[in-house]
Design an enzyme around this catalytic site. Structure first.
Site, PDB file in Angstrom:
ATOM      1  N   ASN A   1       0.873  -1.445  -0.030  1.00  0.00           N
ATOM      2  CA  ASN A   1       0.092   0.223   0.143  1.00  0.00           C
ATOM      3  C   ASN A   1       0.694   1.416  -0.001  1.00  0.00           C
ATOM      4  OD1 ASN A   1      -0.532   1.610   2.382  1.00  0.00           O
ATOM      5  ND2 ASN A   1       0.068   0.296   3.363  1.00  0.00           N
TER       6      ASN A   1
ATOM      7  N   PHE B   1      -2.237   8.238   4.581  1.00  0.00           N
ATOM      8  CA  PHE B   1      -2.439   9.055   5.715  1.00  0.00           C
ATOM      9  C   PHE B   1      -3.925   9.505   5.198  1.00  0.00           C
ATOM     10  CE2 PHE B   1       1.601  10.129   8.744  1.00  0.00           C
ATOM     11  CZ  PHE B   1       1.065   8.740   9.400  1.00  0.00           C
TER      12      PHE B   1
ATOM     13  N   SER C   1       5.151   4.616   8.890  1.00  0.00           N
ATOM     14  CA  SER C   1       4.819   4.823   7.114  1.00  0.00           C
ATOM     15  C   SER C   1       6.003   5.212   6.462  1.00  0.00           C
ATOM     16  CB  SER C   1       2.827   5.819   7.835  1.00  0.00           C
ATOM     17  OG  SER C   1       3.222   5.771   5.990  1.00  0.00           O
TER      18      SER C   1
ATOM     19  N   ASN D   1       4.581   6.478   3.409  1.00  0.00           N
ATOM     20  CA  ASN D   1       3.767   6.272   2.282  1.00  0.00           C
ATOM     21  C   ASN D   1       3.605   7.995   2.268  1.00  0.00           C
ATOM     22  OD1 ASN D   1       3.514   4.114   1.126  1.00  0.00           O
ATOM     23  ND2 ASN D   1       2.302   3.804   3.193  1.00  0.00           N
ATOM     24  N   THR D   2       4.144   8.762   3.513  1.00  0.00           N
ATOM     25  CA  THR D   2       4.991  10.526   3.637  1.00  0.00           C
ATOM     26  C   THR D   2       6.087  10.718   3.052  1.00  0.00           C
ATOM     27  OG1 THR D   2       2.008  10.902   4.809  1.00  0.00           O
ATOM     28  CG2 THR D   2       3.582  12.304   4.816  1.00  0.00           C
TER      29      THR D   2
ATOM     30  N   LYS E   1       4.715   4.103  16.925  1.00  0.00           N
ATOM     31  CA  LYS E   1       5.239   2.498  16.244  1.00  0.00           C
ATOM     32  C   LYS E   1       6.519   3.450  14.825  1.00  0.00           C
ATOM     33  CE  LYS E   1       2.381   0.512  12.711  1.00  0.00           C
ATOM     34  NZ  LYS E   1       1.073   0.559  12.171  1.00  0.00           N
TER      35      LYS E   1
ATOM     36  N   ASN F   1       5.593  -1.117  11.564  1.00  0.00           N
ATOM     37  CA  ASN F   1       4.991  -0.961  10.773  1.00  0.00           C
ATOM     38  C   ASN F   1       5.351  -1.980   8.534  1.00  0.00           C
ATOM     39  OD1 ASN F   1       3.025   0.831   9.002  1.00  0.00           O
ATOM     40  ND2 ASN F   1       3.708   2.355  10.531  1.00  0.00           N
TER      41      ASN F   1
END
Length: 350
Positions: A117, A121, A180, A182-183, A213, A242
């Site tokens: 993925n 966010f 994450s 993805n940012t 996390k 994560n």
């Protein structure tokens, strides 16, 4: 209707569309079918004294929780609680609403029972989520607020502090998501200076437990230094870990986003084990990543996990998985002569 019958229909849809359909179904279930949640609770909840723990001043009826990312906007808390979870984590959400990254951004790796993925966010923002939670909190299960920064924000610290202020009376613990992939540049916040400042300011705002996390792709030495420093600054625990950016695990050409599910079971398990050897007894440890069975959950519990989170396994095995894990955990405890799960936590380290 069982999940085995529904799953082929869901898997005909793009992964994100299927998730949206599941969310809509769960949100409207009790409205369209009064009493449906009671039916689900009767079917899925395992009420077993051996699985209950008191941690962080909270009562956990079992150790299996929902990881952040599934219920980003806190729209499914009531129906999810009826599926038998011991605790729920909503988010990751940000101060302002944002659309996330470009679609498609969620992919099934069906053969490996994994997901990839690059969501970024995507969420409705703190105002809407605050309004939603104010109608149900306090809740029957411990609720964790998984918080992150807005993608375009240049004031990461202020984003996190803003959410801590707004949700300190609407959750039971906070998860600081700085891991994450993805940012853009978010993982750069996994440093002692930023975390020290954040935790020092956070403790002025709230007495709710704060968990961090972390990413499974960090070097062990650096991860341990980060965690030890965070403990010294007031962090109460860690979610390990994560999604991964180890694209060598893939047999496709996508080198973006985070990998979850069976592909990272071994990687996250080893990462957890190495950190738990040093952190066990110093903080609450939540194992996450690649957990899809009671055996894997129990292995991580014995290696120091107080709690365990799942997400991707739900996509491939369905909601009955929570009940299956809890029932088998109870049997595994009895086989090893443990009266309560607390005795099993860290048993391999004692």
């Amino acid at each position: 209707m069982t999940y085995d019958l529904i799953k082929p229909l869901l898997f005909r849809l793009e992964a994100e569309k299927a998730h949206c359909l599941v969310e809509f179904s769960l949100r409207t279930l009790n409205i369209l079918l009064p009493g449906a949640l009671s039916f689900l609770a009767h079917r899925y909840i395992v009420n077993d004294e051996s699985l209950k723990q008191n941690l962080l001043g909270l009562q956990f009826y079992n150790p299996i929780g929902l990881a952040g990312g599934f219920d980003k906007n806190a729209t499914m808390i009531k129906p999810l609680s009826a599926l038998g979870f011991g605790f729920l984590e909503f988010g990751t959400f940000t101060p302002k609403a944002q659309k996330g990254n470009e679609k498609p951004r969620l992919f099934r790796l069906s053969r490996q029972e994994s997901l990839q993925n690059a969501m970024g966010f995507n969420n409705q923002g703190s105002d809407k989520i605050t309004s939603r939670l104010s109608q149900i909190y306090p809740f029957v299960l411990p609720l964790g607020a998984n918080i992150g920064k807005n993608a375009l924000s240049e004031e990461a610290l202020e984003d996190y502090l803003y959410l801590l202020r707004n949700f300190k009376d609407l959750c039971d613990y906070f998860t600081i998501n700085i891991s994450s992939p993805n940012t853009k540049n978010l993982r750069d916040l996994q440093n002692a200076e930023f975390l020290s400042t954040l935790l020092e300011e956070a403790l002025k705002i709230t007495s709710k437990p704060i968990l961090i996390k972390i990413a499974p792709d960090m070097k062990i030495k650096y991860a341990l230094e980060l965690c030890e420093n965070a403990i010294n600054k007031g962090a109460k625990g860690f979610i390990i870990a994560n999604t991964s950016t180890d694209y060598s695990l893939l047999d496709n050409q996508r080198t973006f986003g985070g990998i979850s599910g069976k592909l990272i079971t071994q990687k996250n398990g080893i990462f957890f084990e190495k950190l738990a050897k040093e952190l066990f007894g110093k903080a609450i440890l939540i194992a996450s990543g690649g957990v899809d069975s009671a055996e894997i959950a129990y292995e991580r519990i014995k290696k120091g996990a107080n709690l365990v989170q799942i997400y991707t396994a739900l996509v491939f095995k369905g909601p009955s998985l929570i009940k299956t894990i809890n029932e088998k955990l109870s049997l595994l405890l009895k086989e090893d002569g443990f009266v309560n799960i607390c005795e099993a936590v860290g048993a391999d380290l004692k």
